[in-house]
Design a protein around this motif. Structure first.
Motif, PDB file in Angstrom:
ATOM      1  N   ALA A   1     -25.235  31.463 -29.087  1.00  0.00           N
ATOM      2  CA  ALA A   1     -25.109  30.056 -28.675  1.00  0.00           C
ATOM      3  C   ALA A   1     -23.668  29.744 -28.285  1.00  0.00           C
ATOM      4  O   ALA A   1     -23.412  29.035 -27.307  1.00  0.00           O
ATOM      5  CB  ALA A   1     -25.568  29.140 -29.811  1.00  0.00           C
ATOM      6  N   LYS A   2     -22.730  30.288 -29.047  1.00  0.00           N
ATOM      7  CA  LYS A   2     -21.309  30.108 -28.717  1.00  0.00           C
ATOM      8  C   LYS A   2     -20.993  30.722 -27.365  1.00  0.00           C
ATOM      9  O   LYS A   2     -20.267  30.131 -26.554  1.00  0.00           O
ATOM     10  CB  LYS A   2     -20.461  30.750 -29.806  1.00  0.00           C
ATOM     11  CG  LYS A   2     -18.955  30.654 -29.576  1.00  0.00           C
ATOM     12  CD  LYS A   2     -18.190  31.313 -30.707  1.00  0.00           C
ATOM     13  CE  LYS A   2     -16.689  31.249 -30.449  1.00  0.00           C
ATOM     14  NZ  LYS A   2     -15.921  31.897 -31.532  1.00  0.00           N
ATOM     15  N   LYS A   3     -21.552  31.910 -27.101  1.00  0.00           N
ATOM     16  CA  LYS A   3     -21.320  32.570 -25.818  1.00  0.00           C
ATOM     17  C   LYS A   3     -21.939  31.769 -24.679  1.00  0.00           C
ATOM     18  O   LYS A   3     -21.347  31.641 -23.591  1.00  0.00           O
ATOM     19  CB  LYS A   3     -21.914  33.977 -25.844  1.00  0.00           C
ATOM     20  CG  LYS A   3     -21.691  34.783 -24.564  1.00  0.00           C
ATOM     21  CD  LYS A   3     -20.232  35.026 -24.305  1.00  0.00           C
ATOM     22  CE  LYS A   3     -19.990  36.133 -23.281  1.00  0.00           C
ATOM     23  NZ  LYS A   3     -20.656  35.971 -22.016  1.00  0.00           N
TER      24      LYS A   3
ATOM     25  N   GLN B   1     -30.580  37.321 -37.896  1.00  0.00           N
ATOM     26  CA  GLN B   1     -31.054  36.545 -36.743  1.00  0.00           C
ATOM     27  C   GLN B   1     -30.270  35.248 -36.590  1.00  0.00           C
ATOM     28  O   GLN B   1     -29.912  34.845 -35.476  1.00  0.00           O
ATOM     29  CB  GLN B   1     -32.545  36.241 -36.905  1.00  0.00           C
ATOM     30  CG  GLN B   1     -33.155  35.516 -35.705  1.00  0.00           C
ATOM     31  CD  GLN B   1     -34.659  35.394 -35.813  1.00  0.00           C
ATOM     32  OE1 GLN B   1     -35.251  35.748 -36.828  1.00  0.00           O
ATOM     33  NE2 GLN B   1     -35.287  34.898 -34.770  1.00  0.00           N
ATOM     34  N   ALA B   2     -29.962  34.592 -37.722  1.00  0.00           N
ATOM     35  CA  ALA B   2     -29.215  33.327 -37.657  1.00  0.00           C
ATOM     36  C   ALA B   2     -27.795  33.553 -37.144  1.00  0.00           C
ATOM     37  O   ALA B   2     -27.297  32.795 -36.297  1.00  0.00           O
ATOM     38  CB  ALA B   2     -29.182  32.679 -39.043  1.00  0.00           C
ATOM     39  N   ARG B   3     -27.124  34.618 -37.663  1.00  0.00           N
ATOM     40  CA  ARG B   3     -25.753  34.878 -37.232  1.00  0.00           C
ATOM     41  C   ARG B   3     -25.706  35.277 -35.758  1.00  0.00           C
ATOM     42  O   ARG B   3     -24.822  34.850 -35.015  1.00  0.00           O
ATOM     43  CB  ARG B   3     -25.148  35.994 -38.101  1.00  0.00           C
ATOM     44  CG  ARG B   3     -25.066  35.638 -39.593  1.00  0.00           C
ATOM     45  CD  ARG B   3     -23.886  34.730 -39.885  1.00  0.00           C
ATOM     46  NE  ARG B   3     -23.849  34.299 -41.266  1.00  0.00           N
ATOM     47  CZ  ARG B   3     -23.325  35.000 -42.281  1.00  0.00           C
ATOM     48  NH1 ARG B   3     -22.814  36.193 -42.056  1.00  0.00           N
ATOM     49  NH2 ARG B   3     -23.323  34.507 -43.497  1.00  0.00           N
ATOM     50  N   VAL B   4     -26.646  36.130 -35.362  1.00  0.00           N
ATOM     51  CA  VAL B   4     -26.703  36.539 -33.948  1.00  0.00           C
ATOM     52  C   VAL B   4     -26.973  35.332 -33.058  1.00  0.00           C
ATOM     53  O   VAL B   4     -26.341  35.141 -32.009  1.00  0.00           O
ATOM     54  CB  VAL B   4     -27.783  37.621 -33.743  1.00  0.00           C
ATOM     55  CG1 VAL B   4     -28.063  37.829 -32.256  1.00  0.00           C
ATOM     56  CG2 VAL B   4     -27.344  38.938 -34.376  1.00  0.00           C
TER      57      VAL B   4
ATOM     58  N   ILE C   1     -15.895  37.334 -25.605  1.00  0.00           N
ATOM     59  CA  ILE C   1     -17.173  37.891 -26.053  1.00  0.00           C
ATOM     60  C   ILE C   1     -17.205  37.813 -27.578  1.00  0.00           C
ATOM     61  O   ILE C   1     -16.323  38.344 -28.244  1.00  0.00           O
ATOM     62  CB  ILE C   1     -17.344  39.345 -25.595  1.00  0.00           C
ATOM     63  CG1 ILE C   1     -17.334  39.423 -24.066  1.00  0.00           C
ATOM     64  CG2 ILE C   1     -18.626  39.944 -26.153  1.00  0.00           C
ATOM     65  CD1 ILE C   1     -17.376  40.845 -23.527  1.00  0.00           C
ATOM     66  N   PRO C   2     -18.203  37.173 -28.192  1.00  0.00           N
ATOM     67  CA  PRO C   2     -18.262  37.104 -29.657  1.00  0.00           C
ATOM     68  C   PRO C   2     -18.432  38.493 -30.264  1.00  0.00           C
ATOM     69  O   PRO C   2     -19.116  39.349 -29.707  1.00  0.00           O
ATOM     70  CB  PRO C   2     -19.493  36.228 -29.919  1.00  0.00           C
ATOM     71  CG  PRO C   2     -19.770  35.530 -28.633  1.00  0.00           C
ATOM     72  CD  PRO C   2     -19.302  36.445 -27.557  1.00  0.00           C
ATOM     73  N   VAL C   3     -17.798  38.703 -31.413  1.00  0.00           N
ATOM     74  CA  VAL C   3     -17.906  39.972 -32.140  1.00  0.00           C
ATOM     75  C   VAL C   3     -18.370  39.667 -33.559  1.00  0.00           C
ATOM     76  O   VAL C   3     -17.729  38.891 -34.279  1.00  0.00           O
ATOM     77  CB  VAL C   3     -16.562  40.722 -32.170  1.00  0.00           C
ATOM     78  CG1 VAL C   3     -16.706  42.016 -32.962  1.00  0.00           C
ATOM     79  CG2 VAL C   3     -16.079  41.016 -30.751  1.00  0.00           C
TER      80      VAL C   3
ATOM     81  N   THR D   1     -20.091  47.224 -18.636  1.00  0.00           N
ATOM     82  CA  THR D   1     -21.395  46.616 -18.885  1.00  0.00           C
ATOM     83  C   THR D   1     -21.216  45.159 -19.270  1.00  0.00           C
ATOM     84  O   THR D   1     -20.494  44.867 -20.226  1.00  0.00           O
ATOM     85  CB  THR D   1     -22.136  47.349 -20.022  1.00  0.00           C
ATOM     86  OG1 THR D   1     -22.212  48.737 -19.720  1.00  0.00           O
ATOM     87  CG2 THR D   1     -23.539  46.780 -20.204  1.00  0.00           C
ATOM     88  N   PRO D   2     -21.842  44.223 -18.581  1.00  0.00           N
ATOM     89  CA  PRO D   2     -21.784  42.811 -18.994  1.00  0.00           C
ATOM     90  C   PRO D   2     -22.480  42.638 -20.347  1.00  0.00           C
ATOM     91  O   PRO D   2     -23.641  43.005 -20.506  1.00  0.00           O
ATOM     92  CB  PRO D   2     -22.541  42.073 -17.878  1.00  0.00           C
ATOM     93  CG  PRO D   2     -22.563  43.025 -16.731  1.00  0.00           C
ATOM     94  CD  PRO D   2     -22.600  44.397 -17.326  1.00  0.00           C
ATOM     95  N   VAL D   3     -21.767  42.107 -21.321  1.00  0.00           N
ATOM     96  CA  VAL D   3     -22.267  41.995 -22.689  1.00  0.00           C
ATOM     97  C   VAL D   3     -22.052  40.568 -23.179  1.00  0.00           C
ATOM     98  O   VAL D   3     -21.036  39.941 -22.884  1.00  0.00           O
ATOM     99  CB  VAL D   3     -21.543  43.003 -23.613  1.00  0.00           C
ATOM    100  CG1 VAL D   3     -21.822  42.706 -25.070  1.00  0.00           C
ATOM    101  CG2 VAL D   3     -21.976  44.426 -23.288  1.00  0.00           C
ATOM    102  N   ASP D   4     -23.033  40.063 -23.957  1.00  0.00           N
ATOM    103  CA  ASP D   4     -22.927  38.709 -24.500  1.00  0.00           C
ATOM    104  C   ASP D   4     -22.510  38.685 -25.964  1.00  0.00           C
ATOM    105  O   ASP D   4     -22.060  37.649 -26.456  1.00  0.00           O
ATOM    106  CB  ASP D   4     -24.274  37.996 -24.348  1.00  0.00           C
ATOM    107  CG  ASP D   4     -24.683  37.851 -22.901  1.00  0.00           C
ATOM    108  OD1 ASP D   4     -24.002  37.112 -22.178  1.00  0.00           O
ATOM    109  OD2 ASP D   4     -25.670  38.478 -22.480  1.00  0.00           O
ATOM    110  N   LEU D   5     -22.677  39.811 -26.659  1.00  0.00           N
ATOM    111  CA  LEU D   5     -22.332  39.872 -28.083  1.00  0.00           C
ATOM    112  C   LEU D   5     -22.109  41.327 -28.464  1.00  0.00           C
ATOM    113  O   LEU D   5     -22.806  42.221 -27.967  1.00  0.00           O
ATOM    114  CB  LEU D   5     -23.463  39.265 -28.933  1.00  0.00           C
ATOM    115  CG  LEU D   5     -23.373  39.430 -30.447  1.00  0.00           C
ATOM    116  CD1 LEU D   5     -22.148  38.706 -30.997  1.00  0.00           C
ATOM    117  CD2 LEU D   5     -24.649  38.914 -31.127  1.00  0.00           C
TER     118      LEU D   5
END
Length: 526
Positions: free
Chosen positions: A271-273, A263-266, A227-229, A195-199
């Protein structure tokens, strides 16, 4: 990394409180737009009691090794706010049912279940009653949801606790994200592989494969390491936070999490991704551009090499036209009607027998330079030259409407130029003159030779006829065939020489000797 028993106890006790606080906050957010003031007030009180209970629990857990005895001693402090939460939940459920707010009932049931769960834990000294271990893949189909979202960003939530997954997924969807959930570490890795995932939002404590192991595998995979974790856990130990960051986690968020902070951390991780994806896209575009440039350079080099090869035979204008695609491949065998011009110097053999090699080369350089200039000026095709002899033809590789006209004008110009050269040569004792033969007819034309040494040539009776006419021409004479004479009669002042038997030709050939161009066309001579 093993989990300290005391830390695990804290995790077990805080988890139901996180559910109570989390669901209460989500219900309050849903009621903000409505007029359910009584329900909102009751939920606010419930949330305050749950937060008070969490504060009291933290004090108890902070007092050394919080074990069964410590929790038993603290029950008198912890039970009253817990009972208020339980009572408030029952009251709110009745009020919601009576007011028709049935949509609130499932979350109120979850709050009640969490309160009962916490009560059981306190009764057993923080240790949950024995229960079968759930298969984290058993509900895989139910837990995977892919609701379209306007952001186009996909977030994978990996947590073995159903309420944790539910709260996170609902909050993330409210923020406009698409959410995929997994019930455990192994299932999370399986989903991530297809599955393509962004986070990834990853819990630390899971029974099948803990968050540390999952994080290690993600960051050890070249295809998914970017992928950010974001680690989410009720563990409050600094060692756990440090360990996650060392393993490559992008951030760490403790439970119960603040919705605004979540919400801010996500948002920061996504944004990094996005930046990484843009960088990768730019790299791909740059690689494609480099490949395109390399291909174009290779094509241009090949074109220049072909152009240089073609300029051995054709005028620069014709060579450029061929390379640009304005003419068919001239080296491919084909048949075409052409006008052929042969020329060589009368008296050259005798001159070469007596002259020094340096003198011969000097004369040939001067002769070739002048003849070559005129071939190019009239856009003829130089088939070959051997010493003082040259063969030039017209109408190939590019067809022209007046090949015979061009051939005659070039021949006359060559005779005039060699006449000037001959005057200078005679002063040095070299008696040389130009003889020219011109014929018109069909020839087979194309590449002749072998690999590594190809020449461009024309074969046919027309070339033999032009060569024989050249051989018969005396110094300063241009002999042409009957077909050429018929084509250029408007252009030339010529004398009919009658028929002549030529070597290699079965029948006599009627020929004309060109005295010059007519008065009308003489001014057009190049």
């Amino acid at each position: 990394m093993s989990i300290d028993p005391a830390a695990q106890l804290r995790h077990e006790l805080r988890t139901p409180l996180n559910h109570i606080i989390g669901y209460a906050e989500m219900l309050l957010e849903e009621l903000e737009a409505g007029d359910e003031s009584a329900l909102a007030a009751g939920l606010g009180t419930l949330r305050a009691d749950a937060r008070e209970l969490l504060g009291l629990l933290n004090i108890v857990l902070a007092q050394g090794q919080a074990g069964t005895s410590a929790l038993t001693a603290a029950r008198g402090t912890l039970v009253p706010p817990l009972e208020r939460v339980h009572a408030a939940t029952s009251t709110l459920r009745r009020q919601a049912a009576e007011s028709g707010a049935d949509a609130l009932l499932p979350d109120l049931d979850r709050i009640r279940a969490a309160a009962e769960r916490l009560n059981e834990l306190l009764r057993h000294g923080g240790m949950p009653p024995a229960s079968p271990v759930a298969d984290p893949t058993a509900s895989a189909k139910a837990e995977v949801s892919r609701a379209p979202a306007p952001s186009g960003r996909v977030i994978l939530v990996v947590d073995d606790n159903e309420e944790n997954r539910d709260m996170l997924a609902r909050r993330l969807r409210r923020q406009g994200h698409e959410v995929v959930t997994a019930t455990g570490g192994r299932m999370g890795l399986d989903l991530l592989a297809r599955t393509p995932v962004d986070l990834v939002l990853l819990d630390v404590m899971m029974p099948d494969l803990d968050g540390y192991a999952v994080l290690q595998r993600i960051k050890g995979d070249p295809e998914r390491r970017d992928i950010p974790v974001l680690m989410i856990s009720a563990l409050d130990e600094m060692d756990s936070v440090v360990r996650c960051i060392e393993l490559g986690a992008d951030d760490y968020l403790g439970k119960p999490f603040d919705p605004v902070l979540l919400q801010a951390r996500v948002g920061a991780c996504l944004a990094k991704k996005r930046l990484h994806d843009e960088e990768q896209r730019h790299r791909r575009e740059l690689a494609e551009l480099n490949q395109t440039l390399e291909r174009r350079v290779a094509e241009q080099v090949a074109q220049l090499e072909r152009l240089g090869r073609l300029k051995r035979f054709f005028s620069p204008q014709l060579a450029d036209l061929i390379v640009a695609g304005g003419a068919a491949d001239p080296l491919k065998t084909h048949r075409r009607e052409v006008t052929v011009v042969f020329l060589d110097l009368r008296g050259f053999t005798a001159f070469a027998e007596t002259a020094e090699p340096e003198e011969i080369m000097e004369l040939l350089r001067e002769y070739h330079a002048e003849m070559g200039r005129l071939v190019l000026a009239h856009e003829g095709t130089l088939e070959r030259f051997t010493g003082d002899g040259m063969m030039v033809f017209f109408n190939d590789p590019v067809e022209v409407p007046d090949p015979a006209d061009r051939a005659i004008r070039m021949a006359v110009a060559m005779r005039d130029v060699v006449g000037g050269l001959s005057a200078r040569w005679r002063k040095r004792g070299w008696d040389l003159g130009l003889g020219v033969g011109v014929a018109q007819g069909y020839a087979t034309i194309g590449a002749i030779g072998f690999e590594g040494r190809w020449d461009y040539g024309a074969i046919g009776t027309v070339t033999n006829l032009a060569a024989r006419l050249c051989g018969e021409a005396s110094a300063g004479q241009i002999l042409i065939s009957a077909k050429v004479a018929g084509s250029v009669e408007h252009l030339i002042d010529a004398e009919d020489k009658g028929s002549l038997s030529l070597k290699g030709l079965a029948r006599p050939v009627r020929i004309w000797s060109v005295r010059g161009l007519t008065t009308l066309d003489r001014t057009q001579t190049l």
